[in-house]
Design an enzyme around this catalytic site. Structure first.
Site, PDB file in Angstrom:
ATOM      1  N   TYR A 113       0.822  -1.217   0.000  1.00  0.00           N
ATOM      2  CA  TYR A 113       0.000   0.000   0.000  1.00  0.00           C
ATOM      3  C   TYR A 113       0.856   1.267   0.000  1.00  0.00           C
ATOM      4  CZ  TYR A 113      -3.990  -3.007   1.122  1.00  0.00           C
ATOM      5  OH  TYR A 113      -4.966  -3.970   1.100  1.00  0.00           O
ATOM      6  N   LYS A 145       3.726 -15.264   1.519  1.00  0.00           N
ATOM      7  CA  LYS A 145       3.747 -16.157   0.357  1.00  0.00           C
ATOM      8  C   LYS A 145       5.196 -16.316  -0.078  1.00  0.00           C
ATOM      9  CE  LYS A 145       0.726 -16.813  -2.509  1.00  0.00           C
ATOM     10  NZ  LYS A 145      -0.109 -18.001  -2.837  1.00  0.00           N
ATOM     11  N   ASP A 204      -2.506 -17.883   1.552  1.00  0.00           N
ATOM     12  CA  ASP A 204      -3.730 -18.432   0.946  1.00  0.00           C
ATOM     13  C   ASP A 204      -4.227 -19.642   1.732  1.00  0.00           C
ATOM     14  OD1 ASP A 204      -1.375 -19.636   0.081  1.00  0.00           O
ATOM     15  OD2 ASP A 204      -2.103 -20.060  -1.936  1.00  0.00           O
ATOM     16  N   ASP A 218      -4.907  -7.129   5.894  1.00  0.00           N
ATOM     17  CA  ASP A 218      -6.150  -6.418   5.597  1.00  0.00           C
ATOM     18  C   ASP A 218      -7.259  -7.442   5.337  1.00  0.00           C
ATOM     19  OD1 ASP A 218      -7.933  -4.466   4.938  1.00  0.00           O
ATOM     20  OD2 ASP A 218      -6.910  -3.790   3.121  1.00  0.00           O
ATOM     21  N   ASP A 256     -10.232  -9.221   8.200  1.00  0.00           N
ATOM     22  CA  ASP A 256     -11.666  -9.108   7.929  1.00  0.00           C
ATOM     23  C   ASP A 256     -12.333 -10.478   7.909  1.00  0.00           C
ATOM     24  OD1 ASP A 256     -11.583  -6.398   7.823  1.00  0.00           O
ATOM     25  OD2 ASP A 256     -12.245  -6.188   5.754  1.00  0.00           O
TER      26      ASP A 256
END
Ligand code: NAD
Length: 367
Positions: A142, A192, A224, A248, A252
């Site tokens: 980001y 990852k 993942d 992020d 959630d």
């Protein structure tokens, strides 16, 4: 010694409504537990824009840097949707996070027994759930450069850059190991590393920091797979540490295992200040909920749980945080529900302040 200090920035929409209940609880600690805070209040978001033409006044920023903890309600609302990007309410929040350098974002996912039916997962999978996701908040994709949309030949290309320095990984890893030490001594790091060099470095640094925390059981998981495991068997986790982007998404996912947005607190921590306390801001995950503002319907629990996190992580009052969380558990077990927590069973909802009354009564009963 002076009292610990708190700056309350209630913000917009339901922010002031839920924060009013937190203020009552702060007063309760002063009156009943001899735990007095020096509380000051100021404006943020749309409220600050209305007063000063900016979503966070420089004086407010300076005060936020001086206090032991900032409690934030929520910012934003339709009234401000058409403002220039540079003065939108959310910019006030982003400025606080950036200038306080709050690199470690703590998002607990805790399932209160009385609300287990609210989860989209089966009750037996979420019952007793109590995990903590630590998300790196100030770096990664980001923020990395280069970024932008560029021309390349006869088409455009959108670019963002995942970038982590060793020190950025190390400081968030330490904060996660410290948390794991104070909880179940189990930490899972997610990246990852199979396809990203930043993930390889992440894994290497987390493993190196582990040497300072031999009591913590460390595991690594590809993010993942982590997402799958979170919905398959979330109880296998205690603390999870991950980067900004994966955090992020994963926080959630984990949060929604537990039901309503009105129940979710968060903490954002930075480096220790001169007094040893981390620079810190505590806030509910939800926004300003314009659809229910002014109707006394807002659930104050997310904001109250955020204050419980402040008790635990800024003020070294873990037992008092337990007391507050237990009071909330009691009230929910007694069947009290704000409108967002209603099922099909015809329970009459309580108002924001009635929920506050009940939590205060449960606190009294705990003495
Ligand atoms: P929201 O979180 O405000 O609301 C989403 C839904 O959840 C709404 O139906 C709302 O009524 C409900 N809800 C949220 N909190 C609740 C509570 N405590 N009790 C009961 N119900 C609750 O998200 P949104 O509608 O997408 O955004 C509204 C405004 O808030 C926007 O301006 C957005 O930019 C802003 N926002 C701010 C923050 C923040 O301050 N950290 C976070 C998210 C959104």
């Amino acid at each position: 010694m002076s009292n610990p200090s708190i700056l309350i920035l209630a913000g917009d929409g339901i922010g002031p409504e839920v924060m009013a209940q937190v203020t009552r609880i702060i007063d309760w600690y002063g009156n009943k537990r001899d735990l007095t805070f020096d509380v000051s209040t100021d404006l943020v978001g749309g409220a600050a824009y209305d007063a000063h033409g900016v979503p966070l006044h420089d004086d407010t920023m300076a005060r936020a840097m001086e206090v032991d903890a900032v409690l934030l309600g929520a910012v934003g609302g339709p009234k401000y949707d058409d403002l220039d990007f540079s003065v939108k309410p959310e910019r006030g929040l982003l400025r606080l996070r950036k200038e306080m350098d709050l690199f470690s974002n703590l998002r607990p996912a805790q399932c209160f027994d009385a609300l287990a039916d609210f989860s989209s997962l089966k009750k037996d999978i979420v019952a007793g759930l109590d995990i903590m996701i630590v998300r790196e908040l100030t770096s990664g994709v980001y923020f990395g450069e280069p970024r932008g949309i560029f021309n390349e030949g006869n088409e455009r290309v959108g670019i963002n850059t995942q970038r982590y320095t060793e020190s950025e990984i190390e400081r968030v890893a330490r904060s996660a190991f410290d948390l794991a030490m104070a909880r179940g001594k189990k930490l899972c790091s997610m990246e990852k590393a199979n396809v990203m060099e930043s993930g390889v470095l992440w894994r290497e640094v987390v493993t190196r920091v582990h040497a300072d925390y031999p009591e913590v059981e460390l595991s690594h998981m590809y993010a993942d797979n982590g997402a799958m495991q979170l919905v398959r068997a979330p109880n296998q986790f205690d603390v999870i540490v991950t980067d900004n982007l994966f955090g992020d998404i994963l926080s959630d996912v984990a949060a929604m295992l537990t039901g309503s947005l009105g129940m979710l607190p968060s903490a954002s921590l930075g480096a220790p200040m001169d007094n040893g306390r981390p620079r810190a801001m505590y806030e509910p995950v939800h926004g300003s909920a314009p659809d229910i503002t002014g109707q006394a319907k807002a659930n104050p629990i997310a904001c109250i749980l955020s204050f419980a996190m402040a008790l635990r992580y800024s003020f070294d009052q873990g037992a008092e945080a337990d007391r507050l969380e237990a009071a909330i558990e009691t009230v929910l077990a007694d069947g009290l529900r704000t409108a967002d927590l209603l099922g099909e069973d015809g329970v009459t909802p309580v108002s924001t302040s009635e929920m506050g009354d009940a939590i205060l009564a449960a606190l009294d009963a705990s003495l």
